[in-house]
Design a protein around this motif. Structure first.
Motif, mmCIF file in Angstrom:
data_model
loop_
_atom_site.group_PDB
_atom_site.id
_atom_site.type_symbol
_atom_site.label_atom_id
_atom_site.label_comp_id
_atom_site.label_asym_id
_atom_site.label_seq_id
_atom_site.Cartn_x
_atom_site.Cartn_y
_atom_site.Cartn_z
ATOM 1 N N VAL A 78 0.867 -1.178 0.000
ATOM 2 C CA VAL A 78 0.000 0.000 0.000
ATOM 3 C C VAL A 78 0.900 1.223 0.000
ATOM 4 O O VAL A 78 1.709 1.412 0.912
ATOM 5 N N ASP A 79 0.781 2.026 -1.045
ATOM 6 C CA ASP A 79 1.590 3.234 -1.192
ATOM 7 C C ASP A 79 0.827 4.448 -0.687
ATOM 8 O O ASP A 79 -0.347 4.632 -1.032
ATOM 9 N N LEU A 80 1.494 5.274 0.100
ATOM 10 C CA LEU A 80 0.995 6.599 0.440
ATOM 11 C C LEU A 80 1.598 7.537 -0.598
ATOM 12 O O LEU A 80 2.817 7.635 -0.715
ATOM 13 N N CYS A 81 0.758 8.197 -1.378
ATOM 14 C CA CYS A 81 1.216 9.014 -2.497
ATOM 15 C C CYS A 81 0.795 10.468 -2.305
ATOM 16 O O CYS A 81 -0.058 10.771 -1.480
ATOM 17 N N MET A 82 1.402 11.321 -3.110
ATOM 18 C CA MET A 82 1.037 12.725 -3.081
ATOM 19 C C MET A 82 1.133 13.307 -4.487
ATOM 20 O O MET A 82 2.077 13.036 -5.215
ATOM 21 N N THR A 83 0.140 14.091 -4.863
ATOM 22 C CA THR A 83 0.132 14.849 -6.102
ATOM 23 C C THR A 83 -0.525 16.196 -5.810
ATOM 24 O O THR A 83 -1.625 16.231 -5.249
ATOM 25 N N ASP A 84 0.156 17.272 -6.178
ATOM 26 C CA ASP A 84 -0.392 18.621 -5.981
ATOM 27 C C ASP A 84 -0.895 18.828 -4.552
ATOM 28 O O ASP A 84 -2.021 19.266 -4.339
#
Length: 143
Positions: free
Chosen positions: A88-94
């Motif tokens: 499970v990836d914790l991601c970020m965009t903008d």
């Protein structure tokens, strides 16, 4: 069942209850005392687990249960060595956080086509898979 239709339960089978303090740098304990853990930020140096690891563990355990149901429905014996490696990836965009996930399914002794069929069926019935469907990117691979 469509995404905007929330089913009403005929019966609640179980309710998991936890008390969490301190967020990602805190602690969480279940009402029955079986879970009592320190929490830490992903990739941090403090001892403890994080929500992404907990979600991966819960989802993979539930998915194996759904694989068992799919196997029984197909009159197939699920191998004792069945395993699911969840990422499970914790991601970020903008400046927006989101999750994405991969489930790597191992069904030793079951041919690839049958394993894929079982995994596809499990992904349709697993409550965690249902909760994430249409909300996060999920990849399921047979290994």
């Amino acid at each position: 069942m469509e995404n905007n239709t929330i089913p009403q339960p005929e019966k609640v089978l179980y309710t998991g209850k936890t008390h969490t303090t301190g967020g990602r740098d805190g602690a969480s304990k279940s009402s029955d005392g079986n879970l009592d853990i320190k929490l830490s930020t992903p990739g941090g140096t403090q001892p403890g687990t994080n929500p992404e690891q907990l979600f991966a563990a819960g989802w993979s355990a539930c998915f194996i249960g759904a694989l068992g149901i799919a196997a029984r429905n197909s009159k197939i014996k699920l191998p004792a060595e069945t395993a699911v490696d969840a990422e499970v990836d914790l991601c970020m965009t903008d400046d927006a956080y989101f999750l994405q996930a991969r489930l790597h399914v191992s069904l030793p002794g079951i041919d690839r086509e049958t394993a894929k069929k079982l995994a596809d069926e499990a992904h349709q019935t697993c409550p965690y898979s249902k909760a994430t469907r249409g909300n996060i990117k999920v990849t399921i691979a047979i290994i």
